[in-house]
Enzyme design. Structure first.
Site, PDB file in Angstrom:
ATOM      1  N   LYS A 136      13.304   8.716   7.077  1.00 47.94           N
ATOM      2  CA  LYS A 136      12.353   8.222   8.081  1.00 47.94           C
ATOM      3  C   LYS A 136      12.978   8.210   9.478  1.00 47.94           C
ATOM      4  O   LYS A 136      12.374   8.663  10.442  1.00 47.94           O
ATOM      5  CB  LYS A 136      11.968   6.792   7.664  1.00 47.94           C
ATOM      6  N   LYS A 147      18.720  -0.385   2.430  1.00 45.37           N
ATOM      7  CA  LYS A 147      17.645  -1.305   2.027  1.00 45.37           C
ATOM      8  C   LYS A 147      18.237  -2.405   1.181  1.00 45.37           C
ATOM      9  O   LYS A 147      19.252  -2.195   0.505  1.00 45.37           O
ATOM     10  CB  LYS A 147      16.587  -0.546   1.219  1.00 45.37           C
ATOM     11  N   THR A 199       4.788  -1.351  12.755  1.00 45.47           N
ATOM     12  CA  THR A 199       4.588  -0.456  11.603  1.00 45.47           C
ATOM     13  C   THR A 199       3.153   0.067  11.600  1.00 45.47           C
ATOM     14  O   THR A 199       2.912   1.280  11.517  1.00 45.47           O
ATOM     15  CB  THR A 199       4.912  -1.210  10.295  1.00 45.47           C
TER      16      THR A 199
HETATM   17  P1  NAD Z   1       3.770  -8.110   3.267  1.00 45.81           P
HETATM   18  O1  NAD Z   1       4.472  -8.903   2.260  1.00 45.81           O
HETATM   19  O2  NAD Z   1       3.555  -8.677   4.618  1.00 45.81           O
HETATM   20  O3  NAD Z   1       2.328  -7.659   2.708  1.00 45.81           O
HETATM   21  C1  NAD Z   1       2.109  -7.019   1.490  1.00 45.81           C
HETATM   22  C2  NAD Z   1       0.645  -7.168   1.140  1.00 45.81           C
HETATM   23  O4  NAD Z   1       0.347  -6.380  -0.004  1.00 45.81           O
HETATM   24  C3  NAD Z   1       0.237  -8.596   0.811  1.00 45.81           C
HETATM   25  O5  NAD Z   1      -1.030  -8.848   1.395  1.00 45.81           O
HETATM   26  C4  NAD Z   1       0.117  -8.577  -0.707  1.00 45.81           C
HETATM   27  O6  NAD Z   1      -0.753  -9.564  -1.202  1.00 45.81           O
HETATM   28  C5  NAD Z   1      -0.416  -7.173  -0.909  1.00 45.81           C
HETATM   29  N1  NAD Z   1      -0.277  -6.622  -2.257  1.00 45.81           N
HETATM   30  C6  NAD Z   1       0.767  -6.681  -3.110  1.00 45.81           C
HETATM   31  N2  NAD Z   1       0.460  -6.037  -4.260  1.00 45.81           N
HETATM   32  C7  NAD Z   1      -0.797  -5.565  -4.116  1.00 45.81           C
HETATM   33  C8  NAD Z   1      -1.679  -4.810  -4.933  1.00 45.81           C
HETATM   34  N3  NAD Z   1      -1.332  -4.414  -6.160  1.00 45.81           N
HETATM   35  N4  NAD Z   1      -2.896  -4.491  -4.445  1.00 45.81           N
HETATM   36  C9  NAD Z   1      -3.290  -4.891  -3.222  1.00 45.81           C
HETATM   37  N5  NAD Z   1      -2.499  -5.590  -2.395  1.00 45.81           N
HETATM   38  C10 NAD Z   1      -1.277  -5.928  -2.840  1.00 45.81           C
HETATM   39  O7  NAD Z   1       4.552  -6.727   3.361  1.00 45.81           O
HETATM   40  P2  NAD Z   1       4.515  -5.632   4.509  1.00 45.81           P
HETATM   41  O8  NAD Z   1       5.685  -5.854   5.384  1.00 45.81           O
HETATM   42  O9  NAD Z   1       3.143  -5.540   5.065  1.00 45.81           O
HETATM   43  O10 NAD Z   1       4.855  -4.337   3.640  1.00 45.81           O
HETATM   44  C11 NAD Z   1       3.838  -3.598   2.949  1.00 45.81           C
HETATM   45  C12 NAD Z   1       4.367  -2.197   2.697  1.00 45.81           C
HETATM   46  O11 NAD Z   1       4.716  -1.598   3.949  1.00 45.81           O
HETATM   47  C13 NAD Z   1       5.649  -2.124   1.842  1.00 45.81           C
HETATM   48  O12 NAD Z   1       5.618  -0.944   1.069  1.00 45.81           O
HETATM   49  C14 NAD Z   1       6.742  -2.031   2.876  1.00 45.81           C
HETATM   50  O13 NAD Z   1       7.914  -1.447   2.367  1.00 45.81           O
HETATM   51  C15 NAD Z   1       6.048  -1.144   3.895  1.00 45.81           C
HETATM   52  N6  NAD Z   1       6.656  -1.202   5.215  1.00 45.81           N
HETATM   53  C16 NAD Z   1       6.727  -2.360   5.914  1.00 45.81           C
HETATM   54  C17 NAD Z   1       7.344  -2.368   7.159  1.00 45.81           C
HETATM   55  C18 NAD Z   1       7.419  -3.599   8.000  1.00 45.81           C
HETATM   56  O14 NAD Z   1       7.884  -3.503   9.149  1.00 45.81           O
HETATM   57  N7  NAD Z   1       6.948  -4.752   7.542  1.00 45.81           N
HETATM   58  C19 NAD Z   1       7.875  -1.174   7.694  1.00 45.81           C
HETATM   59  C20 NAD Z   1       7.755   0.002   6.955  1.00 45.81           C
HETATM   60  C21 NAD Z   1       7.144  -0.021   5.721  1.00 45.81           C
END
Ligand code: NAD
Length: 419
Positions: free
Chosen positions: A90, A102, A186
């Site tokens: 990335k 990670k 993000t």
């Molecule tokens: P977060 O914990 O803030 O949110 C995750 C959300 O997904 C929550 O609302 C949770 O209830 C929901 N969830 C979990 N399992 C689920 C399912 N089976 N069906 C529907 N919803 C479900 O996390 P985030 O930071 O928003 O991260 C989400 C994704 O984005 C992850 O894959 C993470 O690696 C990726 N990501 C996050 C960032 C960042 O800066 N936060 C950066 C790059 C990638």
């Protein structure tokens, strides 16, 4: 197949396309350092519990290892290996001078009190402190971690190192040296890409239906930004289930309801009432159903392996944006490509987060802080350039955007690794 095996398959595919030197493929297929830790946490009832966690440092040929820390009950080593590898790729796709790492802790943070969560965060950070540092490896938030937890990390590291080291983590609160715009970065990065694609393809937001899986940092912010752009949000879910509404969803109202009622699926009637439109109605759906809803754009912002060979042929969206890491398996990818569904891959679509984390590192180093408009302007430029680079390779190699993103990243890594 483990998540890491999925990642290796993606690297292998790109390697075939670009006729990559086998040595480079081998190096990229093995994280450089893997740390497993077991650490004690005093629980509120007085007992001592041992938790397990990881920090995987995949590759630092382009710069310090960089990547978030996840708190989740399903964390395992293969998942963290995959996530660390994607971080390396990335950072190379958006061409910032960082490598990939990670971390993860096996815990359901929702079962902890605030005090237990703080003690667990501090104890984990003490356990990995010897292998991190602002020029070595810089953690950030991921699933279930946030600016407050980053603040505890930085504070614990200061005690361990005997001095304040602001650049030890990113995604900090603004008062702790965080960057403006990091919280939304993000989703914002993914939305910039979508806006560019919409402009070129003449998509009219008002006539474009969007479904979002995941209503946390990435998904919740994407919902807000897309609604502001005039897109019609027809479905949203969190881990407990989702809702689908025939008159669109107001993300602010839904977030307020989620805070009150704990889950998105408890908000059906409430959200219908919010609109005040006669005939407006919402229905609750299971997570699996939400993915199959009628829509133009599906934003995946939850966890990995959500679209597999079991459901890929039933997806109705025309475009999928991967804000989550690894939400589509390689088998499913092939089915979606055959069906002509465009997938904007994770290592491009969600790279806005690490890009603004990089901006945070620069601001911490200079002790000079940028306005949010400046952050977003720089982010926009980087995301649009990365999209153009990836699309250029998609054309050159006649391949999918994912394959092209891997090729783009590996070309840059290969050059540094040879040096
Ligand atoms: P977060 O914990 O803030 O949110 C995750 C959300 O997904 C929550 O609302 C949770 O209830 C929901 N969830 C979990 N399992 C689920 C399912 N089976 N069906 C529907 N919803 C479900 O996390 P985030 O930071 O928003 O991260 C989400 C994704 O984005 C992850 O894959 C993470 O690696 C990726 N990501 C996050 C960032 C960042 O800066 N936060 C950066 C790059 C990638």
């Amino acid at each position: 197949m483990s998540l890491f095996q999925n990642t290796l398959k993606q690297i292998w595919k790109a390697a075939q396309l670009m006729k990559l030197n086998k040595d480079v493929e081998e190096v990229l297929s093995h994280p450089q350092r893997e740390i497993s830790v077991a650490f004690p946490v005093r629980m509120d009832d007085g007992c001592l519990k041992i938790f397990k966690g990881f920090r995987i440092q995949h590759n630092d040929s382009r710069g310090p290892y960089k990547g978030g820390i996840r708190f989740h009950q399903d964390v395992d080593k293969e998942e963290v290996q995959a996530l660390a590898t994607w971080m390396t790729l990335k950072c190379a796709v958006v061409n910032i001078p960082l490598g990939g790492g990670k971390g993860g802790v096996i815990v359901n943070p929702k079962e902890l009190s605030e005090g237990e969560l703080e003690r667990l965060s501090r104890s984990y950070f003490r356990a990995i402190a010897p292998v991190i540092g602002p020029d070595i490896d810089v953690p950030a938030p991921d699933v279930n971690t946030n600016p407050k937890i980053m603040g505890w990390f930085a504070d614990e590291y200061a005690k361990w190192a005997g001095k304040d080291v602001r650049g030890i983590v990113t995604g900090k609160a603004i008062d702790d040296g965080g960057s403006k715009g990091r919280g939304s970065a993000t989703a914002q990065g993914g939305v910039y890409i979508l806006q560019e694609m919409a402009k070129r393809n003449n998509w009219n937001p008002a006539e474009t239906k969007v479904v979002i899986q995941g209503f946390g940092n990435a998904g919740g912010t994407a919902a807000k930004l897309l609604a502001a752009d005039g897109y019609e949000l027809v479905g949203i879910s969190d881990s407990q289930g989702g809702i689908v509404c025939n008159h669109g969803i107001d993300p602010a109202g839904l977030m307020q309801c989620k805070v009150e009622k704990k889950t998105v699926k408890n908000c059906g009637v409430h959200v219908s009432e919010l609109h005040g439109v006669e005939g407006s109605s919402c229905k609750m759906v299971e997570n699996e159903e939400l993915l199959l809803e009628e829509c133009d754009i599906l934003v995946l912002a939850a966890l990995e392996n959500q679209i597999t060979k079991e459901n890929a042929h039933k997806i109705k969206a025309k475009v999928i944006i991967e804000l989550a890491n690894g939400p589509i398996t390689p088998d499913a990818d092939e089915i979606l490509a055959e069906r002509g569904i465009i997938v904007v891959p994770d290592i491009l679509a969600n790279a806005g987060g690490v890009t603004v984390s990089y901006f945070e590192m620069l601001q911490n180093a200079d002790d000079e802080y940028w306005e949010e408009d400046d952050v977003n302007e720089k982010l926009h430029k980087i995301m649009i350039k990365a999209l153009a680079d990836v699309e250029g390779n998609a054309k050159k190699y006649d391949c999918t955007l994912r394959e092209a993103a891997f090729v783009t990243a590996i070309e840059r890594l290969k050059d540094k690794m040879h040096l």
